[in-house]
Design a protein around this motif. Structure first.
Motif, PDB file in Angstrom:
ATOM      1  N   ILE A  74     -72.492 106.893 -56.901  1.00 41.00           N
ATOM      2  CA  ILE A  74     -73.863 107.549 -57.256  1.00 41.00           C
ATOM      3  C   ILE A  74     -74.283 108.649 -56.026  1.00 41.00           C
ATOM      4  CG2 ILE A  74     -76.069 107.164 -58.034  1.00 41.00           C
ATOM      5  CD1 ILE A  74     -73.882 105.646 -59.533  1.00 41.00           C
ATOM      6  N   HIS A 111     -72.148 109.695 -61.161  1.00 40.44           N
ATOM      7  CA  HIS A 111     -73.544 109.951 -61.589  1.00 40.44           C
ATOM      8  C   HIS A 111     -74.325 110.593 -60.743  1.00 40.44           C
ATOM      9  CE1 HIS A 111     -77.206 107.391 -63.642  1.00 40.44           C
ATOM     10  NE2 HIS A 111     -77.557 108.581 -63.708  1.00 40.44           N
ATOM     11  N   THR A 144     -72.530 112.500 -65.458  1.00 40.35           N
ATOM     12  CA  THR A 144     -73.456 111.483 -66.007  1.00 40.35           C
ATOM     13  C   THR A 144     -74.692 111.913 -65.121  1.00 40.35           C
ATOM     14  OG1 THR A 144     -72.111 109.799 -66.821  1.00 40.35           O
ATOM     15  CG2 THR A 144     -74.416 109.322 -66.435  1.00 40.35           C
ATOM     16  N   HIS A 203     -79.358 107.681 -68.849  1.00 40.73           N
ATOM     17  CA  HIS A 203     -78.419 108.320 -68.638  1.00 40.73           C
ATOM     18  C   HIS A 203     -78.371 109.641 -69.096  1.00 40.73           C
ATOM     19  CE1 HIS A 203     -75.755 105.030 -66.721  1.00 40.73           C
ATOM     20  NE2 HIS A 203     -76.747 104.946 -65.992  1.00 40.73           N
TER      21      HIS A 203
END
Length: 311
Positions: A74, A111, A144, A203
């Motif tokens: 992330i 992400h 994402t 998301h």
């Protein structure tokens, strides 16, 4: 809007030296993630159980070399221009984030969580256009994403606490009821951002978020401060048109003097916040709406005022 974040994610947090960034790093560590905070300047007190790295975020090579030393799951950006001046805004709110996104994709991150701002709904200022330009790039990146647009921060609404405590008047723009907001605390916002990791409903979404309601006006903020300090309310009203006039004059001078141009932008920023509510903008009616502004967390601005006055 609840849900526990998963354990064991590798998370890079840019903007960790800021108020919100520091709160996000702390929350992620408490949630069990492996956190690396990326700082522009050395932190005074590193957060336990986290790694710290210094990085020149205006240098794409430095971002790739100094920040992405391993593959993060992330990437979270809490970056924001410190002045809001056009040059600074495009260098940080857009370009630095764009360089981080490029490095994140190359490193295999899955992400990207962006801390944006709710004021981009009605963009009239350079930093808002810069933020929107990056939001668009992120949405089209293939990663994402979660774009978090908080309302007002407690810090930005606490500048007059000391003033009132010293017996001075509370400054209002107009009648103090031109705007309303649902401010969110650093801790509640950090928890919301951390939960974006695991909550799939967040998301690939743009997420406006405020703190507990109801929405409050500057006049109500001042009245509460006087109540908490046991003083008779005293207000001084500043005409909003003053910002417009001063910004106009400085804008003309700013064509040949950069500092005057930046000062004009600061006045336009001040006028914006004095006249625009930090709530969700209903695109059909063109009105800010309290009902459509999501709420999260438990701490209110007035709780924060009590703590500041206690200290």
């Amino acid at each position: 809007m609840t849900g526990a974040a998963p354990i064991g994610q590798n998370v890079l947090v840019f903007g960790a030296s800021g108020t919100i960034g520091a709160a996000v790093v702390k929350r992620l560590a408490a949630d069990g993630h492996r956190v690396t905070g990326i700082y522009r300047t050395a932190p005074g007190q590193p957060i336990q159980s986290t790694q710290t790295r210094l990085c020149d975020i205006t240098d794409p090579a430095a971002i790739a070399r100094d920040a992405f030393t391993h593959t993060p799951d992330i990437v979270i950006s809490c970056l924001a221009s410190r002045t809001g001046a056009p040059k600074d805004a495009w260098a940080i709110d857009y370009q630095a984030n764009a360089d981080i996104l490029k490095a994140a994709k190359a490193a295999g991150a899955r992400h990207f969580i962006l801390l944006s701002a709710i004021c981009v709904q009605k963009p009239l200022l350079a930093f808002q256009h810069a933020k929107l330009a990056f939001e668009k790039e992120l949405r089209e990146s293939g990663l994402t994403y979660s774009i978090v647009r908080p309302t007002a921060f407690f810090k930005s609404l606490s500048g007059q606490v000391d003033r009132v405590r010293k017996g001075k008047a509370f400054l209002l723009f107009g009648d103090g009821q031109l705007t309303r907001c649902k401010p969110i605390s650093d801790g509640d916002l950090a928890r919301f951002i951390s939960q974006c990791i695991d909550d799939r409903t967040r998301h690939n979404q743009v997420l406006p978020i405020g703190g507990p309601g109801p929405a409050i006006t500057p006049l109500e903020q001042g009245e509460e401060l006087f109540e908490l300090t046991g003083q008779t309310p005293r207000f001084r009203r500043v005409p909003v048109g003053l910002f417009t006039a001063m910004a106009g004059v400085l804008g003309i001078v700013g064509r040949v003097w950069t500092r005057a141009g930046n000062a004009a932008e600061y006045l336009r920023i001040a006028r914006y916040y004095a006249t625009q509510s930090m709530l969700v903008l209903d695109t059909e009616t063109g009105q800010y709406t309290e009902d459509q502004t999501p709420e999260f967390g438990t701490e209110t601005l007035f709780d924060h005022y009590r703590e500041l006055l206690k200290d």
